[in-house]
Design a protein around this motif. Structure first.
Motif, PDB file in Angstrom:
ATOM      1  N   LEU A 286       0.831  -1.213   0.000  1.00 42.05           N
ATOM      2  CA  LEU A 286       0.000   0.000   0.000  1.00 42.05           C
ATOM      3  C   LEU A 286       0.861   1.256   0.000  1.00 42.05           C
ATOM      4  O   LEU A 286       0.430   2.309  -0.469  1.00 42.05           O
ATOM      5  CB  LEU A 286      -0.915   0.012   1.232  1.00 42.05           C
TER       6      LEU A 286
ATOM      7  N   MET B 253     -14.867   7.026   6.128  1.00 43.48           N
ATOM      8  CA  MET B 253     -15.787   6.352   7.059  1.00 43.48           C
ATOM      9  C   MET B 253     -15.788   4.835   6.833  1.00 43.48           C
ATOM     10  O   MET B 253     -14.753   4.209   6.989  1.00 43.48           O
ATOM     11  CB  MET B 253     -17.181   6.956   6.936  1.00 43.48           C
ATOM     12  N   GLU B 254     -16.922   4.240   6.418  1.00 47.04           N
ATOM     13  CA  GLU B 254     -16.944   2.786   6.294  1.00 47.04           C
ATOM     14  C   GLU B 254     -16.422   2.310   4.935  1.00 47.04           C
ATOM     15  O   GLU B 254     -16.247   1.111   4.723  1.00 47.04           O
ATOM     16  CB  GLU B 254     -18.338   2.222   6.551  1.00 47.04           C
TER      17      GLU B 254
ATOM     18  N   GLU C  53     -16.338  -6.477   4.040  1.00 44.81           N
ATOM     19  CA  GLU C  53     -16.254  -5.033   4.236  1.00 44.81           C
ATOM     20  C   GLU C  53     -17.391  -4.476   5.094  1.00 44.81           C
ATOM     21  O   GLU C  53     -17.381  -3.300   5.441  1.00 44.81           O
ATOM     22  CB  GLU C  53     -16.194  -4.301   2.899  1.00 44.81           C
TER      23      GLU C  53
ATOM     24  N   LEU D  14     -10.284  -3.360   1.090  1.00 47.40           N
ATOM     25  CA  LEU D  14      -9.479  -4.558   0.830  1.00 47.40           C
ATOM     26  C   LEU D  14     -10.322  -5.823   0.917  1.00 47.40           C
ATOM     27  O   LEU D  14     -10.004  -6.836   0.299  1.00 47.40           O
ATOM     28  CB  LEU D  14      -8.325  -4.647   1.835  1.00 47.40           C
TER      29      LEU D  14
ATOM     30  N   ASN E 291     -18.379   3.079  11.633  1.00 45.85           N
ATOM     31  CA  ASN E 291     -18.217   4.319  10.881  1.00 45.85           C
ATOM     32  C   ASN E 291     -19.344   4.558   9.894  1.00 45.85           C
ATOM     33  O   ASN E 291     -19.192   5.372   8.987  1.00 45.85           O
ATOM     34  CB  ASN E 291     -16.879   4.300  10.134  1.00 45.85           C
TER      35      ASN E 291
ATOM     36  N   ASN F 201      -3.223   3.522  -1.374  1.00 51.01           N
ATOM     37  CA  ASN F 201      -3.021   4.041  -0.013  1.00 51.01           C
ATOM     38  C   ASN F 201      -4.081   5.101   0.335  1.00 51.01           C
ATOM     39  O   ASN F 201      -4.703   5.697  -0.554  1.00 51.01           O
ATOM     40  CB  ASN F 201      -1.611   4.658   0.100  1.00 51.01           C
ATOM     41  N   ILE F 202      -4.248   5.325   1.612  1.00 45.87           N
ATOM     42  CA  ILE F 202      -5.197   6.321   2.113  1.00 45.87           C
ATOM     43  C   ILE F 202      -4.907   7.698   1.498  1.00 45.87           C
ATOM     44  O   ILE F 202      -3.772   8.151   1.509  1.00 45.87           O
ATOM     45  CB  ILE F 202      -5.114   6.380   3.654  1.00 45.87           C
TER      46      ILE F 202
ATOM     47  N   ASN G 236     -20.160   4.873  17.150  1.00 50.34           N
ATOM     48  CA  ASN G 236     -18.763   5.301  17.027  1.00 50.34           C
ATOM     49  C   ASN G 236     -18.343   6.180  18.221  1.00 50.34           C
ATOM     50  O   ASN G 236     -19.185   6.734  18.922  1.00 50.34           O
ATOM     51  CB  ASN G 236     -18.582   6.088  15.717  1.00 50.34           C
ATOM     52  N   ILE G 237     -17.046   6.287  18.420  1.00 50.84           N
ATOM     53  CA  ILE G 237     -16.487   7.106  19.488  1.00 50.84           C
ATOM     54  C   ILE G 237     -16.988   8.551  19.381  1.00 50.84           C
ATOM     55  O   ILE G 237     -16.929   9.151  18.310  1.00 50.84           O
ATOM     56  CB  ILE G 237     -14.941   7.056  19.418  1.00 50.84           C
TER      57      ILE G 237
ATOM     58  N   LEU H  65     -15.229  -2.303  12.133  1.00 48.70           N
ATOM     59  CA  LEU H  65     -14.844  -0.900  11.972  1.00 48.70           C
ATOM     60  C   LEU H  65     -15.732  -0.220  10.942  1.00 48.70           C
ATOM     61  O   LEU H  65     -16.156   0.925  11.121  1.00 48.70           O
ATOM     62  CB  LEU H  65     -13.367  -0.803  11.559  1.00 48.70           C
ATOM     63  N   GLY H  66     -16.006  -0.914   9.846  1.00 48.69           N
ATOM     64  CA  GLY H  66     -16.868  -0.333   8.823  1.00 48.69           C
ATOM     65  C   GLY H  66     -18.227   0.054   9.404  1.00 48.69           C
ATOM     66  O   GLY H  66     -18.726   1.162   9.182  1.00 48.69           O
TER      67      GLY H  66
ATOM     68  N   LEU I 216      -9.927   1.725   4.584  1.00 47.94           N
ATOM     69  CA  LEU I 216      -8.931   0.905   3.889  1.00 47.94           C
ATOM     70  C   LEU I 216      -9.235  -0.580   4.045  1.00 47.94           C
ATOM     71  O   LEU I 216      -9.269  -1.338   3.063  1.00 47.94           O
ATOM     72  CB  LEU I 216      -7.536   1.208   4.460  1.00 47.94           C
ATOM     73  N   LEU I 217      -9.481  -1.003   5.271  1.00 50.21           N
ATOM     74  CA  LEU I 217      -9.773  -2.421   5.508  1.00 50.21           C
ATOM     75  C   LEU I 217     -11.050  -2.835   4.785  1.00 50.21           C
ATOM     76  O   LEU I 217     -11.115  -3.907   4.186  1.00 50.21           O
ATOM     77  CB  LEU I 217      -9.898  -2.689   7.011  1.00 50.21           C
ATOM     78  N   GLY I 218     -12.062  -1.979   4.844  1.00 53.61           N
ATOM     79  CA  GLY I 218     -13.298  -2.298   4.146  1.00 53.61           C
ATOM     80  C   GLY I 218     -13.054  -2.538   2.671  1.00 53.61           C
ATOM     81  O   GLY I 218     -13.527  -3.515   2.082  1.00 53.61           O
TER      82      GLY I 218
ATOM     83  N   TYR J  18     -14.012  10.013  12.053  1.00 56.01           N
ATOM     84  CA  TYR J  18     -13.530  10.322  13.405  1.00 56.01           C
ATOM     85  C   TYR J  18     -13.624   9.050  14.218  1.00 56.01           C
ATOM     86  O   TYR J  18     -14.178   8.043  13.781  1.00 56.01           O
ATOM     87  CB  TYR J  18     -14.360  11.450  14.020  1.00 56.01           C
ATOM     88  N   GLY J  19     -13.062   9.079  15.395  1.00 55.39           N
ATOM     89  CA  GLY J  19     -13.158   7.936  16.293  1.00 55.39           C
ATOM     90  C   GLY J  19     -12.618   6.671  15.666  1.00 55.39           C
ATOM     91  O   GLY J  19     -11.452   6.611  15.259  1.00 55.39           O
ATOM     92  N   ALA J  20     -13.461   5.669  15.549  1.00 56.37           N
ATOM     93  CA  ALA J  20     -13.025   4.369  15.071  1.00 56.37           C
ATOM     94  C   ALA J  20     -12.730   4.326  13.574  1.00 56.37           C
ATOM     95  O   ALA J  20     -12.571   3.250  13.015  1.00 56.37           O
ATOM     96  CB  ALA J  20     -14.055   3.305  15.438  1.00 56.37           C
ATOM     97  N   SER J  21     -12.677   5.475  12.913  1.00 50.30           N
ATOM     98  CA  SER J  21     -12.212   5.458  11.518  1.00 50.30           C
ATOM     99  C   SER J  21     -10.698   5.350  11.510  1.00 50.30           C
ATOM    100  O   SER J  21     -10.100   4.973  10.501  1.00 50.30           O
ATOM    101  CB  SER J  21     -12.647   6.717  10.765  1.00 50.30           C
ATOM    102  N   PHE J  22     -10.072   5.699  12.619  1.00 54.29           N
ATOM    103  CA  PHE J  22      -8.625   5.592  12.761  1.00 54.29           C
ATOM    104  C   PHE J  22      -7.900   6.147  11.523  1.00 54.29           C
ATOM    105  O   PHE J  22      -7.076   5.484  10.903  1.00 54.29           O
ATOM    106  CB  PHE J  22      -8.222   4.154  13.062  1.00 54.29           C
TER     107      PHE J  22
ATOM    108  N   ALA K 113      -8.099   4.044   8.324  1.00 57.54           N
ATOM    109  CA  ALA K 113      -7.805   2.612   8.370  1.00 57.54           C
ATOM    110  C   ALA K 113      -9.070   1.779   8.209  1.00 57.54           C
ATOM    111  O   ALA K 113      -9.050   0.727   7.567  1.00 57.54           O
ATOM    112  CB  ALA K 113      -7.097   2.256   9.676  1.00 57.54           C
ATOM    113  N   ALA K 114     -10.194   2.249   8.779  1.00 61.30           N
ATOM    114  CA  ALA K 114     -11.439   1.496   8.652  1.00 61.30           C
ATOM    115  C   ALA K 114     -11.860   1.406   7.192  1.00 61.30           C
ATOM    116  O   ALA K 114     -12.227   0.341   6.695  1.00 61.30           O
ATOM    117  CB  ALA K 114     -12.536   2.155   9.491  1.00 61.30           C
TER     118      ALA K 114
END
Lengths: 251, 251, 251, 251, 251, 251, 251, 251
Positions: free
Chosen positions: A220, B181-182, D182, B220, D221, B231-232, C231-232, D217-218, B216-218, B206-210, B213-214
């Motif tokens: 990435l 976000m998601e 996701e 992938l 968010n 990349n983000i 969320n946070i 996480l998704g 990005l993982l979604g 915000y928060g759990a979006s880190f 990263a959230a």
């Protein structure tokens, strides 16, 4: 509402047994998705010309075998990914013309007539442990109609092995690069070619590889701008996209 | 060893002052990379036809301005990404024909003659906060020669907004989808089109979006096999690859 | 295609200038979403009766002020969340009847006629540092029509403070619990009430709180089965759902 | 102190053998919780009308069977979750009227008289691999008295499948959405309905799904404000809350 | 219900205007926590004999100053932690007898009469950068009545510095060890003493220290069984527990 | 250098065959640690009076059995933790007077004469699944000489169960609290007692409990200042420290 | 016990006022570390011949300046790392013969006489943004007496740039490789040389680089066995070890 | 192009059938890497004098056995790492002169003539559970020609055990330190020696050790500047680098 019932509704308007206003009301609420559903599916298969695919992981051998056979009966090409030995045995018992690719953990059935390949996909991997992902990609791309060149065991710690293949690389329409551990190969390849590189992180490694997360993060962050990434071990997804690109490039 | 010195060596063989064996020894050790270096660069620009690019983040305005001007002097198109206001001011002072795109944080200089676009790239984003990444992608793709269609604010919580654009989507050769976000939008878009989707997670949330990263993982883990990820906030990388695809599709 | 053009199409069928087959073809491709779009929006506002909401974070004061004013002009209630002082000043300059709630970082505009509250929402927080999230929840729930009871500073390290409020808790239709640090309060509350508990982890804490992640994980693992999580710091989302529940319970 | 001993104490006051002051002192120190314990339990079951629940994971088949039988003997409904085949065999041997739901890994015993359902819960899942969590939710909600509509395999990569169910969705009082990978489905559903959506991330996926963390996480968010989230694979918890909502909505 | 109303209720029983059964019903529902509340608080202060504490982070200087002054007025000792210069100025303006400890970021007010120390707490830190946490611990322990020995800059890379202090260590009733970076010091200290070691990971470090997470993990995995851990930079919490231990050891 | 050779060196000084300066030089380089080693070990056992401990995880049954027997032969008390059934069988075969505690996975051998307990340790756990860690703590504390009170299944979702035990809690010199899932129990207990609370996160839970990490983070962020934390499932370490505290408090 | 008191003790043995046995007892308890402390320090500087080092981050300019000056006064070489402009100004004001290296954020003072370099260290970096870490490494290695060759901007996306430097690389005794983003360079370099490669991940990158964590993980997973890794941005540590190796190789 | 064809090309130039310009063109495109490949390999083995290595994890016993035998046939030393019992059996069946080291999970074949060791490597480990990594390092270093001193079970919780070995440590040219749990040992060792320390985090531990991640982070943050780190459990890599250093130091 299928096409028949839509024609019937419009015929009622034609006959005057339904006013335009009444028909408008019905159509505004019509379950268009049913129509839409068929249409999209039809369009998709027409445009894509891609086989049906079964993700066998988490399905019982019997279940996979049955789905496979039903798809096969429609006359199209079929692919099952993440199929273990037991699943392969069940599928081949029911569909003897299918073929099991052990290393790729894939079962393929080709029913379409032979054709010239639609574009050229190069599949690279860094080490021999990356073969399952690489072979899943290669088998998929072949079934989807691409010419596939396999360049295996060309990891960056012996960079000359990769450089020796530069001429072959230069002829590919899309490149798939599978690598675990530090996942450095896609960046190097990205600098050598002028086509998209689809990077497949593999779960190969131990300790701080965290089951492929290290390779994923590395890819990435690639400094080569023509690199994009799919999920860990997702050879199938990489081949799906690479074939689309190769096909488009080939027209 | 440059081309001159290579010719000289070969001339010695021709003259007989160097035997083939002696020349073979020298060539086996020759710093081929110097030759190679120039050649690759030349080949790359010939094949790619892509502009020079400067990543301005972490460079001083003066530094970026100087690099930009030197590149501009060669007559090619130039792009600077991640350029803030101060950098833009410095660059435009030295290169007044350049243009600053504030939302995209990009500076472009077009010096190539006008041409018909090389393929069609659709750029989508989920919400207005994703605009910086989306505009970076759009501006990049345009400078690289693609026709760009912007479809903004089509997030999945109001799915009809996206569905209304299906006809336009169907004409794109490659699709870039920016979402924070998601990060759910690429999966939905992937199911609607038959071309590669380059997903750009954004740091929106915000928060759990880190910090993205959230999303990005979604992306992938997308269930649509034609989605691959960069990349983000990497709108530039997405456009780089998408333009390659569109260009190949367009030929 | 709007309703007028649909009626026109159906009228053509009625007149015989269009056969049912021709109309079927056109309708199969019609941009139904445009129709759909308006319809859904209408339905939604009718069913929900909820105000329009603006997420002000990342928007300029001018932008937020303009959107706010345009929404206000339609006569409905309006809410802006995550609004700082500068944004509040801009909004109140343009819409003087709006009200700024500093601790909640929220701007509200009530234009609907006074009505009896639609259900009862209790908003709890563990410590005074959780007030921004708790107040965002409370202000939102009040604007959305619920009766709100605030029970603040009832953290688990002094459990008697919470137990003293059990009678009030027992009358709520839904409970919102905001807590940072270890995020233990929702589990305790969940064991005391027989209605859904919406848990809001807050970014309160330091070190291993990892900006609210510790509280988030704690709440997701709650041993009380009537706890669900947002969320946070998302007081707004908690209030949105809690109001829906309270409203349904109240009918 | 149980009720008998409390009455005895108060009788002493009545008889004059204990002054009010003396009784006050004893009561201030009384282990009220023992009283309280019984009372709360009683209140809870009266208000909730919900069955007793056993979390079978980590318990031996014999242990689970014995608890189940003891609860069954009280005449109420009983639910055991996360029960494997061996546990099911043990429970059914001891309680032959119980029923095992293999896919949901749940054992139910209905002893309450038949009644009209208390509200309507829709249970959606994105793919067939999400069925264990979805069925756990559906079986739980049914036992708890709700009408349950199952809408399975409606993932976002084929959005038309979901849209086709919009009418059914519109009648639900609460919606449970199970999705792995996701985790995008709850956001789309949240935009289509006007009731709370309880999102259940599932551990379905591989690689960067990190056993459901990506889906979790998704969902946290989600851009739809009526979405709240429970733990990974926690179908039971989602149904517990959704039933509370449906029941309240139904009154 | 306060004591007066309880006496009144019991008087009614005495007078016969309330039967024991009626009184039992009322008492079962009595808000015992109000009574309980006062009692617990009283017990706590009697048993602990510890000062009141204000966590100043996130509170305005005015707010902290006001709370501090109100507590001071009751004549007890007061401690404010995480107080910056501005807060200290505000507090000392209102309570001139308070004292600011800059490195510890703590404000103390001692109003209790001088007394012999209650036990001996050793406070160690690995490097000079750990001083804020170490001093917060030392100041807290002193105010709470312990004798405090400071052993600073005794990190493990120069192990002889620590070994030279072994005799002093041997006299402590509890040991607090503050360390950032690899957080190795508590394990070594734990092996040298026969009393509990409270480990305080500090946020000292860079890169892979991840703001103290590396030190935290190291301490949690200590191979010395007499080591337990508090939150990153939580010198106050470590001193609170260590003082309890020292005090108990001292009796 | 052992004691003999040290005496020899000093004898040489006495005889005059070595000057003090020469001896000083040799002693400065002497491997004092060998002497030191024996001394420290001796001192430690004298001061601590604690049994020898074997961590059996990862050791073969034969290996553990042999170490256990050799320690037993010295006449002291012995404890083996994390011992499975096979290890227990091997140990008891060789040391028949040892005792296996299945739930605690611990083997104990008491050889010291009976004595009055050294202080009082309360061991709490939130649910029955936390029993292995709780029993490891309880068995350890008992072998180490403390009176142990077990308060099990007092999780925060039914807070009255805990409150009912407040009187017993009040008599403990140290409290061990084992909890998985959200790990909220130590904070509540910390607010109820005036002694140190050693929190043991357990690996109980699923999904977002991440094998105990959620409970661990919760406990580290406890709002009760008398809580400190040990590693996940480390009942032994908690008991080691708690016994030290109880012993000190008891003197 | 210092040297004087040791000599006194031995003199007592010589005089016969202390028996060898008595002296043995005292020496077994002697605080050898005080002696040891001085001795070790002395040995270390004698063996290492390395300068004194100050880590300036987190120290005030005045503090750093004072330490620097005091060290300088002893006549040895001095190095301060992580020194910003203000710190440099303060140090140079007090020690005008020191020199500030802006890019390396380092201050050096060379007081040792000129000498032939002790071995050859090559310092590579992938991109110009890695220069701070690379220069910190280079300046450190030079001050520590090594010949340093800088090979900058040789990232893997243009692999020929690195290959062109192979001859120079072949003469180094140790190689330091600084890289951010995907951190792939050390693996490639490791395959080209036959000496240890010290990899320095840098915090260069954005999004999923997670401040250097991606590069760190990549380097730890290097497929070249002669690669070892230091902390993110730790150019100093890399040079410290590399110089040790070069020095040993040079003898 | 192999050497023969290169000579042929140069002969053509000599004969005049190829002009220097034509030859230059061909050589610019020549697959030099094929030549290069053999050359580099040759150079590498000549310079390194190191055995061939097989990473057996993930390879079938037959596969490993075959590779091992083929390498053995060339007369050089061979090492296979991560070999389980089955693999060892297969390898020894085919190559009876090989030797299996069970604890190290390594198979060695020494075919080179006996020689004096090339330098001295000390291998330390903190506890007996670290033996697999430590033995892998020791066996590797021995096969690679170093004198190896094993110092096992010298963890920091009993620091005297380590200090007792200081004299031996002082003679090593490089030190390998294997430690799990908190990974503190390398920092202490780094402070005691004046040579590079290669730290090997091991996967020993439980709970918050996260399979070695805690030890890894601790080592990366070491406060001793002569510590560098390899992947978790990578004893082989540590020995590879340590041997290089020892060898260089020995010359």
């Amino acid at each position: 509402m299928n096409k028949t019932s839509l024609l019937e509704l419009l015929a009622e308007v034609q006959r005057g047994t339904l006013t335009p206003e009444q028909a408008s009301g019905r159509l505004a609420n019509l379950p268009f998705e049913d129509l839409d559903y068929a249409k999209i599916d039809h369009h998709r298969s027409l445009r894509n010309g891609l086989p049906e695919v079964i993700y066998a992981a988490g399905k019982s051998p019997e279940h996979t075998s049955e789905i496979f056979a039903r798809m096969a009966a429609t006359g199209i090409d079929v692919l099952a990914t993440r199929a273990d030995e037991a699943t392969a045995a069940a599928v081949l018992a029911a569909t003897p013309t299918a073929k099991y690719h052990q290393q790729a953990r894939a079962i393929t059935l080709r029913q379409s007539p032979p054709a010239a390949p639609h574009g050229h996909v190069a599949v690279l991997c860094a080490g021999t442990s990356d073969l399952p992902a690489a072979e899943e990609a290669a088998i998929t791309a072949e079934l989807f109609g691409a010419k596939v060149t396999r360049l295996y065991d060309v990891g960056v710690a012996g960079i000359h092995r990769l450089l020796a293949q530069r001429d072959i690389l230069a002829t590919a329409n899309a490149v798939i690069v599978c690598a675990g551990m530090e996942g450095a190969l896609p960046s190097v390849v990205g600098g050598l070619v002028a086509v998209p590189v689809i990077a497949v992180p593999t779960s190969v490694g131990y300790g701080a590889s965290f089951s492929g997360a290290a390779a994923l993060l590395g890819m990435l962050n690639s400094c080569s701008p023509n690199v994009c990434v799919v999920n860990i071990d997702n050879g199938f997804g990489a081949a799906y996209t690479a074939t689309m690109i190769a096909r488009a490039s080939h027209r």
